[in-house]
Every structure is written in C-alpha cells, then in structure tokens.
Design an enzyme around this catalytic site. Structure first.
Site, PDB file in Angstrom:
ATOM      1  CG  HIS A  81      25.040-122.289 -16.572  1.00 50.07           C
ATOM      2  ND1 HIS A  81      25.396-120.964 -16.580  1.00 50.07           N
ATOM      3  CD2 HIS A  81      23.730-122.321 -16.284  1.00 50.07           C
ATOM      4  CE1 HIS A  81      24.340-120.230 -16.306  1.00 50.07           C
ATOM      5  NE2 HIS A  81      23.319-121.028 -16.119  1.00 50.07           N
ATOM      6  CE  LYS A  98      32.582-118.841 -14.135  1.00 56.40           C
ATOM      7  NZ  LYS A  98      33.665-119.046 -15.061  1.00 56.40           N
ATOM      8  CG  ASP A 131      34.702-122.213 -20.965  1.00 57.18           C
ATOM      9  OD1 ASP A 131      33.526-121.895 -20.766  1.00 57.18           O
ATOM     10  OD2 ASP A 131      35.372-121.790 -21.917  1.00 57.18           O
TER      11      ASP A 131
HETATM   12  P1  IMP Z   1      32.366-111.867 -25.981  1.00 60.86           P
HETATM   13  O1  IMP Z   1      32.264-112.005 -24.514  1.00 60.86           O
HETATM   14  O2  IMP Z   1      31.282-112.599 -26.737  1.00 60.86           O
HETATM   15  O3  IMP Z   1      32.519-110.447 -26.429  1.00 60.86           O
HETATM   16  O4  IMP Z   1      33.728-112.614 -26.445  1.00 60.86           O
HETATM   17  C1  IMP Z   1      35.023-112.108 -26.112  1.00 60.86           C
HETATM   18  C2  IMP Z   1      35.973-113.244 -25.802  1.00 60.86           C
HETATM   19  O5  IMP Z   1      35.579-113.862 -24.576  1.00 60.86           O
HETATM   20  C3  IMP Z   1      35.985-114.371 -26.841  1.00 60.86           C
HETATM   21  O6  IMP Z   1      37.282-114.903 -26.932  1.00 60.86           O
HETATM   22  C4  IMP Z   1      35.043-115.402 -26.254  1.00 60.86           C
HETATM   23  O7  IMP Z   1      35.328-116.706 -26.712  1.00 60.86           O
HETATM   24  C5  IMP Z   1      35.380-115.261 -24.782  1.00 60.86           C
HETATM   25  N1  IMP Z   1      34.277-115.698 -23.914  1.00 60.86           N
HETATM   26  C6  IMP Z   1      33.135-115.032 -23.619  1.00 60.86           C
HETATM   27  N2  IMP Z   1      32.386-115.741 -22.762  1.00 60.86           N
HETATM   28  C7  IMP Z   1      33.062-116.860 -22.485  1.00 60.86           C
HETATM   29  C8  IMP Z   1      32.809-117.979 -21.616  1.00 60.86           C
HETATM   30  O8  IMP Z   1      31.802-118.083 -20.909  1.00 60.86           O
HETATM   31  N3  IMP Z   1      33.775-118.934 -21.596  1.00 60.86           N
HETATM   32  C9  IMP Z   1      34.917-118.847 -22.328  1.00 60.86           C
HETATM   33  N4  IMP Z   1      35.201-117.831 -23.136  1.00 60.86           N
HETATM   34  C10 IMP Z   1      34.282-116.840 -23.213  1.00 60.86           C
END
Ligand code: IMP
Length: 480
Positions: free
Chosen positions: A51, A26, A23
């Site tokens: 995005h 990018k 976040d």
């Molecule tokens: P998952 O990718 O849904 O398995 O989530 C695992 C961790 O990565 C969690 O803490 C999510 O909030 C974080 N996360 C996944 N994608 C993003 C993103 O695009 N931005 C910020 N945090 C992310």
C-alpha cells in the site's frame, strides 16, 4: 463526509476484503474506518501486498506494516495476526522507514504465531518462477513456500526468533528439508545457515526490545467488546481456497481466512464490506481473465517484464480512453487508473466487470459492497459488462453436471479448464462522460452511472454501501 454511523450501527467487528483479484483500494477504506476502530488487524498475506502511503508529500510503499498505522494510531492497536506470512527483514526495514520520518508505532503488535518467511523461501519462489512450466507470476516474496512449510509442519513462527537455540535448530531442519528444491540446479544457492541464525536472531531482539510480540489472538479476543477492523489483503479470486487455482496466492484471503488469521471466527464478524472496482477489473501475474481487454495479447504484453509505468506513460501518456482496439483501451484504462503493482511495479491486466465472477465472490463475502475508482471511467463513451459466459470448450464434467459447448454460465466455475473457455457476452451501457470526483452525495451521481449500478445490483444481489470517486478520504459517497 464520513457519516458512516448508520452503516456501522451495532457493528463491533468490521472486515474489509476484496471481491476481485486485489488492488481495489482496501488501503483507502482501512484509513477511512481507522477513526472508528480501536484495533486494526491484518490476518492474511504478507509482503506480497503493498500500500502506498504519503509521508510529508512523498509516496512510500509499505508491505507488512498495517495500513492503519499512519492514521493517528494513538491509543489503538495495529496488529499483524497469526495468519500473516511475516518477513522480519522487510518488517525491520519498514520500521526504520517509519522512524526516519518520525512516525511513532506504539500499539503495533506482531503475533507470536505469524508464519516466518525465510531467505530459502524467497530462493525457492524465484526458482519456481524461473521455470516456464511452474510459473504463476508470483511477487517473488517467498509467500507460497513459507505457507507450504507451515502445512508441511516444518515452518517457523515469529516466536522462534526470540529463542536462539530453537531458532538455530528449526532453521537447520528447515533448510535440510528445503535443500531438495535445488538438487537439479546447476549453480546451487549458497545459504550460510549460521549467518541466517545471527541475522534473524537480531530481528528477534529488535522485536523484543520494542515489546511487539504477543499472543495477539488473545488481545483481539479481549477486544471483542470494542471496535475491531479486519484489514484484508489480496482478494477472493486470489484465495488459495476460493480463487482461480492454481493462479492464486498461498493464503485464504477471503473473509473466512481473514477472521481466522486475525484470531477470530467468522461468526464474530458483524459486517463484511467487499470491494470491487466500478466497473472494471484488474489482475497481476498469470491466470484466467475472461473479460480481459485485448485478451491474450494484453496479458502477454503485461507479463513480458518489459513494460513499466514510466515506459507506458512515455509512449501512451495522451491516449484517449475510447479506443476500439482492446489492447489499447487496456493501456488507456491502466494509465487513467494508475494500475501498476505496488509490490512489483508490474502493469496490471485490465478487463470489464465480470458478473459471473462477482456472483461467485459475493457468495463468499456477502452482499455489502464498496465500489472504488469509478472516476477512472469518467470519459468512457461506452461501458461493457459481462452478465454471462458462453462455454466454448469440449464436454466437461463438473461433478455430476456435464458442461457442453455453447452452454451459458451465469456463476463462474473456479476451474481453469472451464474459465479459459468462457467467452463473455457483453451488455453495453452509455458512459456518464462527466467528472464525478467532486460529487458529494448519491443523488448527484449521473443517471448513466446509477443505471449501471442498479443493473449490477439486480443481477447479483449486491448492496452498494459506499462509492469511491477519487483517492481522498472525502471523495467517498455513502449509499442510501
Ligand atoms: P504470491 O502471493 O507472491 O505467491 O503470488 C501469487 C499470485 O497472487 C500472483 O499472481 C500475484 O501477482 C498475486 N498477488 C499477490 N499479492 C497480490 C496483491 O496484493 N495484489 C494483487 N495481486 C497479488
């Protein structure tokens, strides 16, 4: 002022990644360099990323479609690489959204080897998140279970969508394997595999009809003499291999994983630009965050599931950023920076820039850095930066090294048992107290800002290359 010729002199492959927890903006820089690139490739993550793209004045949130697609993409390839967790349902919805707005997506290619996210993965992800002992605050998009199936050698890939018998066999085998997750669940989810086969085969037919599925590794390799832009997702600190494990996503979203997931090797990346927010950090979901403003209370507030952007704006819309209570200052920064998850809408946790984590992250991405969102802190009287931690935990072995109470830590150690006992030591800097959004060149930037930038660069070896002072493409300053 997109005069990035000097920066990209001799560069054929450029990677944009994030040196924090994602976040960091990018999307803006993919868009910024999209002009330059012939081929734009996503290599990691999936619909957990998000995005926001404005179409005819309305904001739309995309998760899988690469950010480059909306930039005049005529004659370019926008590629979803082999390392992406590909949810065909979300992809189909996003294509429909593009069509409804008359946006063409020629040149959009999907790797035949991208890893499929299936309905069972979403069910398993949500089941795990409903258990307090296993919860890590995921986005609930099935990303972890989809990648796990890949390593468990029972995963499906995009190519399986194109061959109905193969799809049916593999889906049944996958569900037989994954059923076990629900053995203790009282109301078991009903998954009609025959319907899933029909629905997912229809997605395959749609992909075939639009001629999108290719051996994109080959396409990317063939493009090596052209200009390739690798679009990162998430950030180093969320990488399964480098991040704050287990509070991470399930792919290696560093430049290493990005190159591989795009079909290249790291040695083929000529320049990596790693992004950080200047001079604060955010994280979504659970996990250690030593410099978090308001500490555990703030984290619990953000993760309560009760707070939305609307509710916060209603209650705190006029909050001044110079709050003495950390929890309140976090809210004020979140509102100023519009720090709410694009995928889940969750409020992002807020903290000061953490140099031990930055030193760690720069070792992965290299020194070339983009700083974003500097305008968010325009009205801050005082900016705190953590240059080292004091370890407050019990004696603990890190390999052969013994960490003792009151030791200083300069380079973050990616072990939750350590990170949760790291007390940040801050140096305070005077804020610049002036709007910087219209500033056009490095020499216009306020002295207070440049002083902080210098100190951070000296302390880490970071080389600032671009500074973003607002959302627009042109609110970008090239560093000397
Ligand atoms: P998952 O990718 O849904 O398995 O989530 C695992 C961790 O990565 C969690 O803490 C999510 O909030 C974080 N996360 C996944 N994608 C993003 C993103 O695009 N931005 C910020 N945090 C992310």
């Amino acid at each position: 002022m997109r005069d990035y010729k000097k920066l990209l002199n001799g560069v054929n492959t450029l990677a944009i990644v994030c040196n924090q927890w994602g976040d960091t903006g990018k999307g803006k820089f993919i868009d910024y360099f999209a002009d330059w690139a012939d081929v734009i490739v996503r290599g990691t993550g999936g619909a957990n990323a998000g995005h926001t793209i404005s179409i005819n004045g309305t904001d739309h949130i995309f998760h899988l479609i690469p950010s480059g697609i909306l930039h005049d993409s005529f004659g370019k390839f926008n590629i979803i690489g082999n390392g992406v967790a590909f949810d065909p349902k979300i992809f189909s919805e996003e294509l429909a959204m593009l069509r409804n707005h008359g946006i063409k997506y020629e040149g959009l290619l999907v790797s035949k080897d991208a890893k499929l996210v299936l309905p069972q993965h979403i069910l398993i992800d949500q089941l795990r998140e409903s258990n307090r002992n296993s919860k890590i605050g995921t986005t609930g998009r099935g990303i972890g279970p989809a990648y796990r199936d890949h390593y468990d050698r029972i995963g499906l890939v995009v190519n399986d969508l194109l061959n109905k018998d193969v799809l049916a066999n593999k889906l049944r085998r996958n569900w037989d394997h994954n059923r076990i997750h629900f053995s203790d669940v009282v109301s078991k989810p009903r998954l009609d595999i025959d319907s899933v086969v029909e629905e997912y085969y229809a997605y395959g037919k749609e992909l075939l009809a639009t001629s999108m599925v290719w051996d994109t590794d080959h396409v990317v390799r063939e493009s090596l003499s052209r200009r390739i832009l690798l679009e990162g997702a998430q950030g180093n600190l969320l990488s399964i291999d480098y991040g704050t494990y287990p509070y991470v996503t399930a792919s290696d979203c560093s430049v290493h994983g990005l190159a591989k997931g795009a079909g290249l090797s790291l040695k083929e990346v000529d320049l990596t630009l790693g992004i950080i927010k200047g001079f604060y950090m955010t994280r979504v979901g659970s996990g250690p965050f030593p410099t978090e403003l308001g500490g555990e209370a703030s984290a619990a507030y953000c993760n309560s599931g009760q707070v939305t952007k609307e509710s916060e704006l209603k209650q705190y819309g006029n909050l001044n950023i110079n709050q003495t209570a950390g929890t309140l200052q976090a809210i004020a920064v979140r509102i100023a920076g519009d720090e709410y998850g694009a995928t889940t809408g969750r409020p992002r946790r807020i903290g000061w820039l953490d140099i031990p984590l930055l030193r760690y992250s720069l070792a992965i991405s290299g020194p070339n850095t983009i700083l974003t969102k500097l305008d968010v802190l325009d009205q801050c009287n005082e900016i705190n930066i953590c240059f080292r931690y004091i370890y407050t935990g019990d004696t603990y072995c890190i390999g052969q090294k013994i960490l003792s109470k009151n030791d200083y830590i300069y380079n973050a150690i990616m072990d939750n048992a350590v990170l949760q006992h790291c007390q940040p030591e801050y140096t305070s800097f005077q804020g610049w107290k002036t709007p910087i959004g219209d500033m056009q060149s490095y020499k216009d930037l306020p002295l207070q800002l440049l002083t902080i930038l210098d100190r951070v660069s000296q302390a880490t070896g970071m080389k600032p290359r671009l500074i973003s002072v607002g959302k627009d493409r042109d609110q970008t300053i090239i560093c000397p």
